[in-house]
Design a protein around this motif. Structure first.
Motif, short mmCIF file in Angstrom:
data_model
loop_
_atom_site.label_atom_id
_atom_site.label_comp_id
_atom_site.label_asym_id
_atom_site.label_seq_id
_atom_site.Cartn_x
_atom_site.Cartn_y
_atom_site.Cartn_z
N ASP A 173 57.25 46.38 60.66
CA ASP A 173 58.66 46.38 60.51
C ASP A 173 59.37 46.35 59.46
N SER A 174 58.45 45.74 58.35
CA SER A 174 59.15 45.62 56.92
C SER A 174 58.08 46.44 56.09
N PRO A 175 58.34 47.90 56.04
CA PRO A 175 57.53 48.65 55.07
C PRO A 175 57.54 48.27 53.75
N LYS A 176 56.29 48.52 53.02
CA LYS A 176 56.38 48.23 51.52
C LYS A 176 56.33 49.40 50.85
N THR A 177 56.71 50.59 51.43
CA THR A 177 56.58 51.92 50.56
C THR A 177 57.97 52.36 50.45
N TYR A 178 58.55 52.55 49.39
CA TYR A 178 60.08 52.83 49.29
C TYR A 178 60.10 54.40 48.69
N ASN A 179 61.22 55.11 48.73
CA ASN A 179 61.63 56.45 48.24
C ASN A 179 62.90 56.10 47.58
N ILE A 180 62.94 56.87 46.42
CA ILE A 180 64.16 56.71 45.83
C ILE A 180 65.14 57.76 46.19
N TYR A 181 66.30 57.19 46.38
CA TYR A 181 67.56 58.21 46.71
C TYR A 181 68.42 58.52 45.57
N TYR A 182 68.74 59.82 45.44
CA TYR A 182 69.67 60.18 44.04
C TYR A 182 70.93 60.61 44.83
N GLY A 183 71.81 59.84 44.31
CA GLY A 183 73.19 59.97 44.75
C GLY A 183 74.26 60.72 44.02
N THR A 184 74.99 61.62 44.32
CA THR A 184 75.69 62.41 43.51
C THR A 184 77.31 61.88 43.44
N ALA A 185 77.55 61.11 44.47
CA ALA A 185 79.02 60.69 44.58
C ALA A 185 80.11 61.94 44.47
N ILE A 245 71.23 55.68 41.93
CA ILE A 245 70.20 55.52 42.58
C ILE A 245 69.97 54.23 43.35
N TYR A 246 69.27 54.21 44.40
CA TYR A 246 68.61 53.14 45.35
C TYR A 246 67.49 53.46 46.03
N GLU A 247 66.85 52.40 46.40
CA GLU A 247 65.54 52.83 47.24
C GLU A 247 65.74 52.68 48.65
N VAL A 248 64.92 53.40 49.49
CA VAL A 248 65.03 53.42 50.78
C VAL A 248 63.39 53.32 51.34
N PRO A 249 63.55 52.53 52.51
CA PRO A 249 62.14 52.07 52.91
C PRO A 249 61.46 53.48 53.57
N GLU A 250 60.38 53.59 53.50
CA GLU A 250 59.48 54.66 54.27
C GLU A 250 59.80 54.58 55.71
N GLY A 251 60.20 55.68 56.39
CA GLY A 251 60.32 55.79 57.80
C GLY A 251 62.09 55.60 58.31
N TRP A 252 63.03 55.19 57.35
CA TRP A 252 64.10 55.06 57.51
C TRP A 252 64.78 56.60 57.67
N LYS A 253 65.83 56.63 58.33
CA LYS A 253 66.45 57.79 58.47
C LYS A 253 67.91 58.14 57.81
N GLU A 254 67.96 59.12 57.20
CA GLU A 254 69.49 59.42 56.94
C GLU A 254 70.33 59.93 57.57
N ARG A 300 63.77 38.52 59.86
CA ARG A 300 62.40 39.06 59.91
C ARG A 300 62.25 39.88 58.71
N ASP A 301 63.19 40.47 58.14
CA ASP A 301 62.97 41.64 57.05
C ASP A 301 63.62 41.08 55.78
N GLN A 302 64.05 39.93 55.54
CA GLN A 302 64.79 39.49 54.29
C GLN A 302 64.37 39.99 53.08
N GLU A 303 62.96 39.82 52.75
CA GLU A 303 62.36 40.28 51.49
C GLU A 303 62.59 41.66 51.41
N THR A 304 62.51 42.71 52.26
CA THR A 304 62.72 43.96 52.54
C THR A 304 64.15 44.19 51.89
N LEU A 305 65.00 43.56 52.61
CA LEU A 305 66.48 43.88 52.56
C LEU A 305 66.87 43.55 51.24
#
Length: 277
Positions: free
Chosen positions: A101-113, A135-144, A259-264
């Motif tokens: 439940d605490s993924p270690k792979t992240y994707n970068i999100y590019y926001g345009t505001a 920009i900010y990072e998003v865990p692999e598997g999270w939904k937009e 549970r996920d404090q490190e990831t958050l």
């Protein structure tokens, strides 16, 4: 008158005996006993042949017991298989929430505001990386989550991602135009809560609110808030750039935070505006 002596008169009987026996030699030992050896070879050879002969006459052991062993392999193999099966059962039944439940792979999100007037689809041009403002990072598997134009126009929400296993565990960004610099930390947090009902409730019932100011490697100022609520936890990072105020939120219910404090925290620290990236 001359007397004639016989030669035998000058020879004594003993002399005669000596002359008679002197040519005699000691008797020759019998040929059967020329040498005496302590261990005759003929006897040793006989003993060896007798031992070999005796060895060949031993009965052959039964095929079922050719070589007796202390630990028969037939008993060890089941024991090993049982131990392996038990270990496999432990691995398959043990829960590992930190890995699952605490993924270690992240994707970068590019926001345009992008403003509500220029909003299209997910709030930006087709090439978000070139026109991104943050920009900010998003865990692999999270939904937009698709942000509506109305929502963008009212509270300034620009992007949001959530954990599909627990939708209340999420990160999102809001922005407000017309801000050149940050106001005092307390004033900024209160102004953010005016347009965010969930944030208002979290602050109202919080056990504690911590805030600090930090700067990145380029000197850009960020306000960092941590709100420890009764049933939820929130991490907020606020900064000003491009004449806008950006606020990045990472929220989670108390069980998910534990549970996920490190990831958050990793998500919270990954937020940057493009100028400081």
């Amino acid at each position: 008158m001359a007397t004639i002596f016989s030669p035998s008169v000058f020879l004594s009987p003993s002399s005669s005996t000596t002359a008679t026996t002197s040519p005699k030699l000691s008797p020759t030992p019998p040929p059967s006993k020329p040498l005496h050896i302590t261990i005759p070879p003929s006897r040793n050879l006989s003993t060896t042949l007798t031992a070999v002969s005796a060895a060949t006459t031993f009965p052959t052991p039964p095929p079922s017991k050719p070589i007796p062993l202390t630990i028969p392999p037939s008993r060890n193999l089941p024991t090993t298989l049982i131990a392996a099966a038990a270990a496999a059962t432990i691995l398959t039944t043990s829960s590992l929430p930190s890995l699952a439940d605490s993924p270690k792979t992240y994707n970068i999100y590019y926001g345009t505001a992008a403003s509500a007037a220029n909003y299209g689809g997910y709030g930006g041009n087709s090439n978000k990386k070139d026109s991104a403002e943050y920009i900010y990072e998003v865990p692999e598997g999270w939904k937009e989550r698709l942000v509506s134009k109305v929502e963008k126009g009212t509270n300034g929400t620009d992007s949001e991602f959530y954990n599909p296993k627990k939708k209340a565990e999420k990160e999102y960004l809001t922005f407000l135009a017309g801000f050149r610099q940050l106001a005092p930390k307390d004033a900024v947090l209160n102004n953010l809560a005016l347009s965010d009902v969930e944030l208002q409730d979290l602050i109202a019932g919080a056990d504690g609110v911590r805030s600090e100011e930090r700067k990145d490697e380029k000197g850009q100022v960020y306000y960092v808030y941590e709100i420890d609520g009764v049933g939820a936890h929130s991490l907020i990072s606020v900064t000003c750039a491009n004449n806008k105020l950006y606020a990045h939120f990472v929220n989670a219910p108390a069980p998910e935070w534990t549970r996920d404090q490190e990831t958050l925290r990793h998500l919270h620290e990954s937020f940057r505006t493009v100028g400081s990236y």
